[in-house]
Scaffold this motif. Sequence first.
Motif, short mmCIF file in Angstrom:
data_model
loop_
_atom_site.label_atom_id
_atom_site.label_comp_id
_atom_site.label_asym_id
_atom_site.label_seq_id
_atom_site.Cartn_x
_atom_site.Cartn_y
_atom_site.Cartn_z
N TYR A 19 0.80 -1.09 -0.05
CA TYR A 19 0.03 -0.01 0.07
C TYR A 19 0.90 1.34 -0.07
N ASP A 20 1.93 1.34 0.91
CA ASP A 20 2.80 2.31 0.91
C ASP A 20 3.52 2.52 -0.34
N ARG A 21 4.05 1.67 -1.00
CA ARG A 21 4.73 1.88 -2.28
C ARG A 21 3.72 2.18 -3.49
N THR A 23 0.69 3.70 -3.44
CA THR A 23 0.44 5.08 -3.14
C THR A 23 1.33 5.97 -3.56
N THR A 24 2.46 5.77 -3.17
CA THR A 24 3.60 6.64 -3.69
C THR A 24 3.78 6.87 -5.04
#
Length: 322
Positions: A19-21, A23-24
């Motif tokens: 999710y972090d990668r 959305t970035t």
Amino acid sequence: MLSVVIPIHNEEPSILPLYDRLTTVLDKIGRPYEILFVDDASSDRSFDLLANLVETDGHLKVIRLRRNFGQTAALSAGFHEAQGDVIVAMDGDLQHAPEDIPALLAKIDEGYDIASGWRKRRVDGALTRRLPSRIANWLMAKASGVDLRDFGTTFKAYRSEILKDVNLYGELHRFIPALASFYGARVVEVPIQNIVRPAGESHYGISRTFRVMFDILTIKFLLKYFTRPMHFFGLLGLIGCGSGAAIIVYLTVLKILGYEIVIAHGPLMFAGGLLLLAGMMMFSTGLVGEILMRTYFESQDRRIYAVREILTRKQRGVTGPR
């Protein structure tokens, strides 16, 4: 708008890093987007993590299936709910790098209908994954006429209108480019990273190879004979009836000439009758298939073609007399 569809089944360790990668990458692309996680009845905390993320991110949508239906069904559910003009499908185990999404989208922007990921440098086991995959990909390319080197990866970008013409059943998600080619989809291959699974265990094994072989036969039939089943079953029926009739005629001539055919040629007589019966069954199957195909297309108002666009000359305005 861009939709990213990710099927999830027991991927608890991968969800937050993914999710972090993701959305970035999507924030940098600079176009409206949504992320659809499809939880295929996970037995770990995958759904709990996704439910918490939904509360903090309006771009997120989580679809929870009632039971484990499999990856094809999970992807189909995500495609159905997606609102984007372009839909990207990827796995949730971090073996697909979100950073490769812009490369797929660039090909869609060039005018292609499907941008299919190609794991150019495989990191899987040579005997258990790479060799069976290479054989299956070669067979699939020959059967479908679509020149791809990697049918197996889920990581692909689609124009949404292409997916509307493709109905997914069984485990056919990996063959969407082949199915879409029936409607004239333009497909291109894009090199992507192939990453060692960072956590958890793979859900695929050597047994999947046999299921893929059966799917290849299904795809071959659907692409070549879907709208004309009589061409397939009729040929088999013609071979069966022709061979059986030839045997029966041969034995009849022998009988007329005074030979004993029941004792001397009993097995051949049995084979001739069986071939004749099997040929008639094939003809009957082909006729039933033709009727079913016409019922399918006419009852659902479907067409055997797909229109890409219609161009007309713009009419000039007509002015009255001055």
